[in-house]
Design a protein around this motif. Structure first.
Motif, PDB file in Angstrom:
ATOM      1  N   PHE A 188       1.014  -1.225  -0.049  1.00  0.00           N
ATOM      2  CA  PHE A 188       0.008  -0.122   0.068  1.00  0.00           C
ATOM      3  C   PHE A 188       0.773   1.207   0.114  1.00  0.00           C
ATOM      4  CE2 PHE A 188      -3.559  -2.752   1.195  1.00  0.00           C
ATOM      5  CZ  PHE A 188      -4.623  -2.072   0.919  1.00  0.00           C
ATOM      6  N   GLU A 189       0.460   2.315  -0.695  1.00  0.00           N
ATOM      7  CA  GLU A 189       1.038   3.694  -0.462  1.00  0.00           C
ATOM      8  C   GLU A 189      -0.326   4.489  -0.254  1.00  0.00           C
ATOM      9  OE1 GLU A 189       4.559   5.440  -2.931  1.00  0.00           O
ATOM     10  OE2 GLU A 189       2.614   6.042  -4.011  1.00  0.00           O
ATOM     11  N   LEU A 190      -0.587   4.788   0.798  1.00  0.00           N
ATOM     12  CA  LEU A 190      -2.098   5.597   1.129  1.00  0.00           C
ATOM     13  C   LEU A 190      -1.727   6.908   0.704  1.00  0.00           C
ATOM     14  CD1 LEU A 190      -3.353   3.640   4.272  1.00  0.00           C
ATOM     15  CD2 LEU A 190      -3.740   3.186   1.814  1.00  0.00           C
ATOM     16  N   SER A 191      -2.793   7.718  -0.004  1.00  0.00           N
ATOM     17  CA  SER A 191      -2.863   9.065  -0.201  1.00  0.00           C
ATOM     18  C   SER A 191      -4.378   9.322  -0.201  1.00  0.00           C
ATOM     19  CB  SER A 191      -2.107   9.563  -1.467  1.00  0.00           C
ATOM     20  OG  SER A 191      -2.615   9.024  -2.373  1.00  0.00           O
ATOM     21  N   ASN A 192      -4.791  10.665  -0.156  1.00  0.00           N
ATOM     22  CA  ASN A 192      -5.880  11.301  -0.404  1.00  0.00           C
ATOM     23  C   ASN A 192      -7.064  10.663   0.374  1.00  0.00           C
ATOM     24  OD1 ASN A 192      -4.182  11.646  -2.397  1.00  0.00           O
ATOM     25  ND2 ASN A 192      -6.041  12.831  -3.676  1.00  0.00           N
ATOM     26  N   GLU A 193      -6.805  10.449   1.639  1.00  0.00           N
ATOM     27  CA  GLU A 193      -7.763   9.628   2.491  1.00  0.00           C
ATOM     28  C   GLU A 193      -8.735  10.697   2.856  1.00  0.00           C
ATOM     29  OE1 GLU A 193      -4.573  10.008   3.281  1.00  0.00           O
ATOM     30  OE2 GLU A 193      -3.634   8.127   3.754  1.00  0.00           O
ATOM     31  N   THR A 194     -10.037  10.224   3.024  1.00  0.00           N
ATOM     32  CA  THR A 194     -11.236  10.973   3.343  1.00  0.00           C
ATOM     33  C   THR A 194     -12.125  10.055   4.366  1.00  0.00           C
ATOM     34  OG1 THR A 194     -12.579  10.685   1.463  1.00  0.00           O
ATOM     35  CG2 THR A 194     -11.209  12.727   1.264  1.00  0.00           C
ATOM     36  N   PHE A 195     -12.725  10.624   5.188  1.00  0.00           N
ATOM     37  CA  PHE A 195     -13.483  10.016   6.202  1.00  0.00           C
ATOM     38  C   PHE A 195     -15.012  10.444   6.293  1.00  0.00           C
ATOM     39  CE2 PHE A 195      -9.176   9.489   7.476  1.00  0.00           C
ATOM     40  CZ  PHE A 195      -9.054   8.401   7.636  1.00  0.00           C
TER      41      PHE A 195
END
Length: 109
Positions: free
Chosen positions: A42-49
């Protein structure tokens, strides 16, 4: 989730913890694959909750994110435990839940 075994109980329900944490408090990989990434890194980005539902004892939070620029969505299932929320399960769209995958993996061992 938690840097030490003592901290992990602050974030996971006992039901989920029994599937992913051993007697020493160390994380255990019970799955041969990742339900979301099929064992890819994984290379996480642009997270929204986004809160999609809640009551006094439970909440569902939709998480949209990108991994290597590929969009993904999961829904976190949380339960209230006094003064905090604990992770009870993760719903992977079109793939089921983390707890269901762990239960299936345990039956296949």
């Amino acid at each position: 989730i938690g840097a030490t075994p003592d901290n992990r109980g602050k974030f996971l329900t006992p039901t989920l913890a029994k599937w992913v944490v051993d007697a020493n408090g160390d994380f255990v990989n019970m799955l041969e694959y990742d339900p979301l990434a099929d064992s890819q890194p994984f290379e996480l980005s642009n997270e929204t909750f986004t809160l999609v539902g809640s009551n006094d004892s439970a909440a569902s939070v939709k998480v949209d994110f990108k991994s290597y620029d590929n969009p993904h969505t999961v829904t976190l299932k949380l339960v209230s435990s006094g003064d905090r929320w604990l992770l009870a399960d993760i719903d992977f769209p079109n793939r089921g839940t983390l707890v269901a995958a762990l239960q299936m993996a345990a039956m296949c061992r």
